[in-house]
Design an enzyme around this catalytic site. Sequence first.
Site, short mmCIF file in Angstrom:
data_model
loop_
_atom_site.label_atom_id
_atom_site.label_comp_id
_atom_site.label_asym_id
_atom_site.label_seq_id
_atom_site.Cartn_x
_atom_site.Cartn_y
_atom_site.Cartn_z
N SER A 1 -22.08 -24.53 -37.49
CA SER A 1 -23.48 -24.64 -37.12
C SER A 1 -24.10 -25.75 -37.94
O SER A 1 -23.55 -26.19 -38.94
CB SER A 1 -24.22 -23.32 -37.37
N THR A 2 -25.27 -26.23 -37.52
CA THR A 2 -25.94 -27.34 -38.22
C THR A 2 -26.20 -26.98 -39.67
O THR A 2 -25.98 -27.77 -40.58
CB THR A 2 -27.25 -27.70 -37.51
#
Length: 261
Positions: A28-29
Amino acid sequence: MTSKHRIQTPKNAPTPPPETAAIYLRVSTEEQADEGFGLDVQRTQTSAYATAFGLTLVGEYADEGVSGTKGIGERPQLAAAIQAAKAGHYKTLIVPAIDRLARRVSLLLQIWDELEAAGVTIVLVKERIDTSTAVGRLMRTVIAAIAEFERDNIVARTTDGRNARGKLDGEKGGRVPYGYVRNGSIEIEPTKAAVVRRIFALHRRRFSLAEICAQLNEDRVPTPQGGVTWYPATLRIILKNKPIYLGGKRGESEVCWPAIL
């Protein structure tokens, strides 16, 4: 006299092809920035495993910026990996860690069932689990349950922290009402605040919501969403925020909103 015949393998018999494998990566970011567990690191770990165990990599599937709680349909590369497994393109799926595959037990079991039905084994490098074995299958379920438990605890701690801060200063995050901006603290945004005052002034003069919208649209005043077309429903939300605009208390705290009206 019975003679015994020894079965010999021909010298020129072909060597069985190595087992095919694919790798699945996910980040994920937030994890890219905070945990240092980016795609490159995951790729190195899974490729090293394939080399060590003589597996031939025939595919890579990587979901970037996607939460591990998202279902198969919301993770394009995971869906592609499962589709390729069903098509017989590989026999082992190598994943760097169990939480890369799923952060919910129910989702993990769903992915496992899909791959098992396709005859594919899952290897989890970090946990050293090979789910082709009975022990691996048991450990997969246990570790997934622990991962979900830890995640739920993090969510609970975060929620408790927000609630505690909300009682202190009314700040729980989230979107602020139109006319305000969060800049470390809640402040009045002058341009939007002027629009709020204009809306309430017209409303006091008994302009209908449609008439107020017409004026704002004619002057091309940006809406809260950034567009240029105002609708009565948007005005109703703003008008319902009157206690806030008058400087009412924020949440359960004694802190008040900066007054706009």
